[in-house]
Scaffold this motif. Structure first.
Motif, PDB file in Angstrom:
ATOM      1  N   LEU A  93      57.094  41.814  40.795  1.00 34.91           N
ATOM      2  CA  LEU A  93      57.073  40.463  41.357  1.00 34.91           C
ATOM      3  C   LEU A  93      58.069  40.345  42.503  1.00 34.91           C
ATOM      4  N   LYS A  94      59.224  40.955  42.345  1.00 32.41           N
ATOM      5  CA  LYS A  94      60.222  40.890  43.408  1.00 32.41           C
ATOM      6  C   LYS A  94      59.777  41.693  44.622  1.00 32.41           C
ATOM      7  N   MET A  95      59.057  42.783  44.402  1.00 30.00           N
ATOM      8  CA  MET A  95      58.497  43.530  45.532  1.00 30.00           C
ATOM      9  C   MET A  95      57.401  42.716  46.217  1.00 30.00           C
ATOM     10  N   ALA A  96      56.670  41.945  45.434  1.00 34.43           N
ATOM     11  CA  ALA A  96      55.645  41.071  46.014  1.00 34.43           C
ATOM     12  C   ALA A  96      56.290  40.048  46.945  1.00 34.43           C
ATOM     13  N   MET A  97      57.502  39.610  46.622  1.00 37.46           N
ATOM     14  CA  MET A  97      58.210  38.684  47.511  1.00 37.46           C
ATOM     15  C   MET A  97      58.481  39.338  48.866  1.00 37.46           C
ATOM     16  N   ALA A  98      58.899  40.608  48.838  1.00 35.90           N
ATOM     17  CA  ALA A  98      59.173  41.309  50.094  1.00 35.90           C
ATOM     18  C   ALA A  98      57.884  41.507  50.896  1.00 35.90           C
ATOM     19  N   VAL A  99      56.808  41.867  50.213  1.00 41.57           N
ATOM     20  CA  VAL A  99      55.505  42.015  50.891  1.00 41.57           C
ATOM     21  C   VAL A  99      55.061  40.673  51.461  1.00 41.57           C
ATOM     22  N   ALA A 100      55.220  39.607  50.675  1.00 41.04           N
ATOM     23  CA  ALA A 100      54.841  38.275  51.128  1.00 41.04           C
ATOM     24  C   ALA A 100      55.649  37.867  52.359  1.00 41.04           C
ATOM     25  N   ALA A 101      56.928  38.190  52.366  1.00 45.63           N
ATOM     26  CA  ALA A 101      57.771  37.861  53.517  1.00 45.63           C
ATOM     27  C   ALA A 101      57.310  38.623  54.757  1.00 45.63           C
ATOM     28  N   ALA A 102      56.936  39.889  54.581  1.00 42.41           N
ATOM     29  CA  ALA A 102      56.446  40.682  55.709  1.00 42.41           C
ATOM     30  C   ALA A 102      55.120  40.112  56.224  1.00 42.41           C
ATOM     31  N   LEU A 103      54.229  39.728  55.308  1.00 45.59           N
ATOM     32  CA  LEU A 103      52.952  39.128  55.716  1.00 45.59           C
ATOM     33  C   LEU A 103      53.172  37.797  56.429  1.00 45.59           C
ATOM     34  N   LEU A 104      54.119  37.018  55.937  1.00 45.44           N
ATOM     35  CA  LEU A 104      54.444  35.750  56.581  1.00 45.44           C
ATOM     36  C   LEU A 104      55.003  35.985  57.980  1.00 45.44           C
ATOM     37  N   MET A 105      55.895  36.967  58.105  1.00 41.63           N
ATOM     38  CA  MET A 105      56.468  37.293  59.417  1.00 41.63           C
ATOM     39  C   MET A 105      55.370  37.744  60.381  1.00 41.63           C
ATOM     40  N   LEU A 106      54.476  38.620  59.923  1.00 38.72           N
ATOM     41  CA  LEU A 106      53.379  39.075  60.784  1.00 38.72           C
ATOM     42  C   LEU A 106      52.490  37.912  61.221  1.00 38.72           C
ATOM     43  N   GLN A 107      52.166  37.026  60.278  1.00 40.59           N
ATOM     44  CA  GLN A 107      51.326  35.890  60.634  1.00 40.59           C
ATOM     45  C   GLN A 107      52.054  34.963  61.602  1.00 40.59           C
ATOM     46  N   GLY A 108      53.363  34.825  61.417  1.00 37.40           N
ATOM     47  CA  GLY A 108      54.155  34.023  62.343  1.00 37.40           C
ATOM     48  C   GLY A 108      54.142  34.613  63.747  1.00 37.40           C
ATOM     49  N   ILE A 109      54.226  35.928  63.842  1.00 35.74           N
ATOM     50  CA  ILE A 109      54.147  36.582  65.154  1.00 35.74           C
ATOM     51  C   ILE A 109      52.782  36.317  65.780  1.00 35.74           C
TER      52      ILE A 109
END
Length: 167
Positions: A133-149
């Motif tokens: 679950l904590k790794m999912a947070m890191a993946v989610a943050a990366a996906l959010l950052m990519l979508q923000g870009i």
């Protein structure tokens, strides 16, 4: 091309993760049935559904941003021309979104790695590993950052698309 790649990735992940809601609802129904109809409560259902909801919640951030389903305060920008609105939104990404997403991404990665190295588990009667679950947070943050870009670049290049209403 870059926009479609990132948008497509978050669209795919959003649609796949949305199925998790059905799975955790089924587990809750199963647990209620076992508890009240069979008088045999499960020991694992609460922890599993709690973790599945965590996956569901965090991994849909990029999908929500792609579909503009996040909270917005349009009081300032509604009176602006489209060009000025784009400038204000782009500044918002630079000043607020990217620093937040960077901290979220780097800290959640450190958080996940610490959990993995310690072999962290839940405290319930069935000790489930917490690091996925904590790794999912890191993946989610990366996906959010990519979508923000992607969204930021769309503002800069004045790229418009019809986003499907499948959110």
């Amino acid at each position: 091309m870059f926009f479609r790649l990132i948008d497509g990735l978050n669209e795919l992940i959003g649609r796949v993760i949305s199925v998790v809601a059905i799975v955790f609802a089924a587990i809750i129904i199963y647990d209620v049935f076992m508890r009240y109809a069979m008088n045999e409560p499960t020991r694992w259902a609460f922890d599993v559904t709690k973790m599945m909801y965590g996956f569901y919640f965090v991994l849909l951030g990029g999908y929500a941003l792609r579909h503009q389903a996040h909270v917005r305060v349009d009081l300032v920008t509604e009176a602006l021309s489209p060009a000025k609105r784009r400038i204000v939104e782009a500044l918002g990404y630079l000043i607020f979104f990217f620093p937040f997403a960077w901290v979220f991404m780097t800290r959640s990665y450190e958080f996940a790695m610490r959990s993995y190295m310690q072999g962290e588990t839940t405290y319930g009667s069935v000790q489930l590993p917490v690091y996925p679950l904590k790794m999912a947070m890191a993946v989610a943050a990366a996906l959010l950052m990519l979508q923000g870009i992607s969204e930021f670049l769309k503002l800069i290049f004045d790229y418009r698309e019809d986003v499907p209403n499948g959110a």
